[in-house]
Design a protein around this motif. Structure first.
Motif, PDB file in Angstrom:
ATOM      1  N   GLY A  50       0.825  -1.198   0.000  1.00 23.96           N
ATOM      2  CA  GLY A  50       0.000   0.000   0.000  1.00 23.96           C
ATOM      3  C   GLY A  50       0.860   1.250   0.000  1.00 23.96           C
ATOM      4  O   GLY A  50       2.044   1.216   0.353  1.00 23.96           O
ATOM      5  N   PHE A  51       0.258   2.355  -0.405  1.00 24.71           N
ATOM      6  CA  PHE A  51       0.974   3.626  -0.463  1.00 24.71           C
ATOM      7  C   PHE A  51       1.443   4.047   0.923  1.00 24.71           C
ATOM      8  O   PHE A  51       2.619   4.370   1.129  1.00 24.71           O
ATOM      9  N   ASN A  52       0.549   4.049   1.892  1.00 24.70           N
ATOM     10  CA  ASN A  52       0.895   4.493   3.245  1.00 24.70           C
ATOM     11  C   ASN A  52       1.844   3.534   3.959  1.00 24.70           C
ATOM     12  O   ASN A  52       2.555   3.944   4.868  1.00 24.70           O
ATOM     13  N   GLY A  53       1.860   2.279   3.558  1.00 18.37           N
ATOM     14  CA  GLY A  53       2.729   1.289   4.180  1.00 18.37           C
ATOM     15  C   GLY A  53       4.111   1.202   3.558  1.00 18.37           C
ATOM     16  O   GLY A  53       4.927   0.375   3.965  1.00 18.37           O
ATOM     17  N   THR A  54       4.375   2.053   2.579  1.00 24.40           N
ATOM     18  CA  THR A  54       5.652   2.020   1.873  1.00 24.40           C
ATOM     19  C   THR A  54       6.404   3.322   2.115  1.00 24.40           C
ATOM     20  O   THR A  54       5.854   4.399   1.920  1.00 24.40           O
ATOM     21  N   SER A  55       7.648   3.214   2.512  1.00 24.32           N
ATOM     22  CA  SER A  55       8.475   4.407   2.725  1.00 24.32           C
ATOM     23  C   SER A  55       9.349   4.667   1.502  1.00 24.32           C
ATOM     24  O   SER A  55       9.610   3.756   0.708  1.00 24.32           O
ATOM     25  N   THR A  56       9.810   5.894   1.390  1.00 23.68           N
ATOM     26  CA  THR A  56      10.727   6.194   0.292  1.00 23.68           C
ATOM     27  C   THR A  56      12.050   5.446   0.479  1.00 23.68           C
ATOM     28  O   THR A  56      12.707   5.113  -0.509  1.00 23.68           O
ATOM     29  N   ALA A  57      12.422   5.167   1.708  1.00 25.87           N
ATOM     30  CA  ALA A  57      13.637   4.377   1.954  1.00 25.87           C
ATOM     31  C   ALA A  57      13.477   2.967   1.371  1.00 25.87           C
ATOM     32  O   ALA A  57      14.419   2.426   0.772  1.00 25.87           O
ATOM     33  N   GLN A  58      12.298   2.368   1.535  1.00 24.16           N
ATOM     34  CA  GLN A  58      12.049   1.042   0.966  1.00 24.16           C
ATOM     35  C   GLN A  58      12.081   1.088  -0.566  1.00 24.16           C
ATOM     36  O   GLN A  58      12.615   0.182  -1.203  1.00 24.16           O
ATOM     37  N   ILE A  59      11.497   2.140  -1.128  1.00 29.41           N
ATOM     38  CA  ILE A  59      11.493   2.287  -2.583  1.00 29.41           C
ATOM     39  C   ILE A  59      12.923   2.441  -3.090  1.00 29.41           C
ATOM     40  O   ILE A  59      13.320   1.789  -4.069  1.00 29.41           O
ATOM     41  N   ALA A  60      13.698   3.287  -2.428  1.00 27.92           N
ATOM     42  CA  ALA A  60      15.094   3.497  -2.826  1.00 27.92           C
ATOM     43  C   ALA A  60      15.884   2.188  -2.759  1.00 27.92           C
ATOM     44  O   ALA A  60      16.638   1.856  -3.681  1.00 27.92           O
ATOM     45  N   ASP A  61      15.696   1.446  -1.688  1.00 22.82           N
ATOM     46  CA  ASP A  61      16.388   0.169  -1.522  1.00 22.82           C
ATOM     47  C   ASP A  61      16.008  -0.802  -2.630  1.00 22.82           C
ATOM     48  O   ASP A  61      16.871  -1.425  -3.254  1.00 22.82           O
ATOM     49  N   LYS A  62      14.719  -0.933  -2.891  1.00 23.03           N
ATOM     50  CA  LYS A  62      14.229  -1.845  -3.932  1.00 23.03           C
ATOM     51  C   LYS A  62      14.725  -1.424  -5.315  1.00 23.03           C
ATOM     52  O   LYS A  62      15.061  -2.266  -6.146  1.00 23.03           O
ATOM     53  N   ALA A  63      14.783  -0.109  -5.558  1.00 26.71           N
ATOM     54  CA  ALA A  63      15.202   0.415  -6.853  1.00 26.71           C
ATOM     55  C   ALA A  63      16.720   0.419  -7.022  1.00 26.71           C
ATOM     56  O   ALA A  63      17.216   0.582  -8.140  1.00 26.71           O
ATOM     57  N   GLY A  64      17.442   0.276  -5.914  1.00 28.31           N
ATOM     58  CA  GLY A  64      18.900   0.322  -5.985  1.00 28.31           C
ATOM     59  C   GLY A  64      19.429   1.727  -6.209  1.00 28.31           C
ATOM     60  O   GLY A  64      20.450   1.921  -6.870  1.00 28.31           O
ATOM     61  N   VAL A  65      18.706   2.709  -5.659  1.00 28.23           N
ATOM     62  CA  VAL A  65      19.100   4.119  -5.783  1.00 28.23           C
ATOM     63  C   VAL A  65      19.038   4.765  -4.402  1.00 28.23           C
ATOM     64  O   VAL A  65      18.552   4.164  -3.453  1.00 28.23           O
ATOM     65  N   SER A  66      19.483   5.996  -4.325  1.00 30.57           N
ATOM     66  CA  SER A  66      19.375   6.737  -3.070  1.00 30.57           C
ATOM     67  C   SER A  66      18.010   7.414  -2.987  1.00 30.57           C
ATOM     68  O   SER A  66      17.332   7.592  -4.005  1.00 30.57           O
ATOM     69  N   GLN A  67      17.633   7.819  -1.783  1.00 27.80           N
ATOM     70  CA  GLN A  67      16.390   8.577  -1.638  1.00 27.80           C
ATOM     71  C   GLN A  67      16.484   9.898  -2.396  1.00 27.80           C
ATOM     72  O   GLN A  67      15.484  10.388  -2.920  1.00 27.80           O
ATOM     73  N   ALA A  68      17.687  10.454  -2.487  1.00 29.63           N
ATOM     74  CA  ALA A  68      17.871  11.704  -3.241  1.00 29.63           C
ATOM     75  C   ALA A  68      17.485  11.513  -4.707  1.00 29.63           C
ATOM     76  O   ALA A  68      16.928  12.421  -5.325  1.00 29.63           O
ATOM     77  N   THR A  69      17.746  10.330  -5.249  1.00 27.06           N
ATOM     78  CA  THR A  69      17.364  10.050  -6.637  1.00 27.06           C
ATOM     79  C   THR A  69      15.846  10.066  -6.786  1.00 27.06           C
ATOM     80  O   THR A  69      15.324  10.585  -7.767  1.00 27.06           O
ATOM     81  N   ILE A  70      15.145   9.525  -5.819  1.00 23.80           N
ATOM     82  CA  ILE A  70      13.676   9.565  -5.867  1.00 23.80           C
ATOM     83  C   ILE A  70      13.220  11.014  -5.939  1.00 23.80           C
ATOM     84  O   ILE A  70      12.409  11.383  -6.802  1.00 23.80           O
ATOM     85  N   PHE A  71      13.775  11.845  -5.070  1.00 23.31           N
ATOM     86  CA  PHE A  71      13.328  13.234  -5.006  1.00 23.31           C
ATOM     87  C   PHE A  71      13.895  14.095  -6.128  1.00 23.31           C
ATOM     88  O   PHE A  71      13.438  15.211  -6.342  1.00 23.31           O
ATOM     89  N   LYS A  72      14.848  13.571  -6.856  1.00 27.13           N
ATOM     90  CA  LYS A  72      15.325  14.250  -8.065  1.00 27.13           C
ATOM     91  C   LYS A  72      14.227  14.212  -9.133  1.00 27.13           C
ATOM     92  O   LYS A  72      14.047  15.176  -9.875  1.00 27.13           O
ATOM     93  N   TYR A  73      13.512  13.095  -9.193  1.00 21.33           N
ATOM     94  CA  TYR A  73      12.492  12.903 -10.230  1.00 21.33           C
ATOM     95  C   TYR A  73      11.074  13.206  -9.749  1.00 21.33           C
ATOM     96  O   TYR A  73      10.201  13.535 -10.552  1.00 21.33           O
ATOM     97  N   PHE A  74      10.831  13.067  -8.456  1.00 15.62           N
ATOM     98  CA  PHE A  74       9.483  13.244  -7.899  1.00 15.62           C
ATOM     99  C   PHE A  74       9.589  14.108  -6.647  1.00 15.62           C
ATOM    100  O   PHE A  74      10.347  13.771  -5.739  1.00 15.62           O
ATOM    101  N   LYS A  75       8.828  15.195  -6.583  1.00 12.31           N
ATOM    102  CA  LYS A  75       8.924  16.114  -5.443  1.00 12.31           C
ATOM    103  C   LYS A  75       8.523  15.444  -4.136  1.00 12.31           C
ATOM    104  O   LYS A  75       9.088  15.724  -3.088  1.00 12.31           O
ATOM    105  N   THR A  76       7.525  14.564  -4.211  1.00 14.53           N
ATOM    106  CA  THR A  76       7.024  13.883  -3.020  1.00 14.53           C
ATOM    107  C   THR A  76       6.696  12.427  -3.369  1.00 14.53           C
ATOM    108  O   THR A  76       6.636  12.067  -4.548  1.00 14.53           O
ATOM    109  N   LYS A  77       6.454  11.649  -2.356  1.00 10.41           N
ATOM    110  CA  LYS A  77       6.010  10.271  -2.582  1.00 10.41           C
ATOM    111  C   LYS A  77       4.660  10.274  -3.299  1.00 10.41           C
ATOM    112  O   LYS A  77       4.395   9.433  -4.157  1.00 10.41           O
ATOM    113  N   GLN A  78       3.818  11.240  -2.989  1.00 13.62           N
ATOM    114  CA  GLN A  78       2.516  11.394  -3.656  1.00 13.62           C
ATOM    115  C   GLN A  78       2.722  11.650  -5.159  1.00 13.62           C
ATOM    116  O   GLN A  78       1.994  11.105  -5.981  1.00 13.62           O
ATOM    117  N   ASP A  79       3.716  12.458  -5.528  1.00 17.86           N
ATOM    118  CA  ASP A  79       4.019  12.696  -6.943  1.00 17.86           C
ATOM    119  C   ASP A  79       4.441  11.407  -7.639  1.00 17.86           C
ATOM    120  O   ASP A  79       4.086  11.174  -8.804  1.00 17.86           O
TER     121      ASP A  79
END
Length: 149
Positions: A37-66
């Motif tokens: 679920g959206f609320n049950g997933t952290s950006t840290a988990q997404i970064a880990d799964k994607a093999g990138v840093s959290q900064a990379t997530i926020f480079k492309y998306f302003k927020t987790k909602q984005d």
């Protein structure tokens, strides 16, 4: 992203011209949002799964909602209209009720099987997320207006 209509969301993401990090984040978000679920997933988990840093997530998306909306928008704008149109166009080819029912069950099952993650996220977010629901409502209004003209 290219608005080309697609039949399989994951494959569509793989085919889009975009930086590798962005694609990895979208695919990881797709998988984790479907599983936890959206609320049950952290950006840290997404970064880990994607093999990138959290900064990379926020480079492309302003927020987790984005990030979530970047996953949902192509589904709402392209994915469902394709299946609606293909499905309705196919109905006239059947001569018996049995053939028609067999097609409907097989066709919808294949749709769900091919796109389980995307359908799960879409369904959950339509029930719980006001922004996602508004996006969907606006697309439906647009389709309805175009259809009635």
């Amino acid at each position: 992203m290219n608005p080309t209509i697609f039949k399989n969301y994951r494959q569509w993401l793989l085919d889009q011209p975009m930086p590798k990090g962005k694609r990895s984040v979208l695919l990881a978000g797709l998988e984790l949002f479907a599983q936890q679920g959206f609320n049950g997933t952290s950006t840290a988990q997404i970064a880990d799964k994607a093999g990138v840093s959290q900064a990379t997530i926020f480079k492309y998306f302003k927020t987790k909602q984005d990030l979530l909306l970047s996953i949902l928008q192509p589904i709402i704008e392209n994915f469902f209209p394709l299946y609606r149109d293909d499905f309705l166009d196919s109905l006239s080819q059947f001569k018996t009720l049995q053939e028609l029912i067999h097609f409907i069950v097989r066709n919808r099952y294949q749709f769900l099987k091919d796109n389980a993650d995307a359908v799960l996220i879409f369904t959950t977010e339509m029930l719980t997320n006001d922004t996602a629901r508004e996006l969907f409502t606006n697309i439906i209004k647009k389709i309805t207006t175009n259809y009635l003209q």
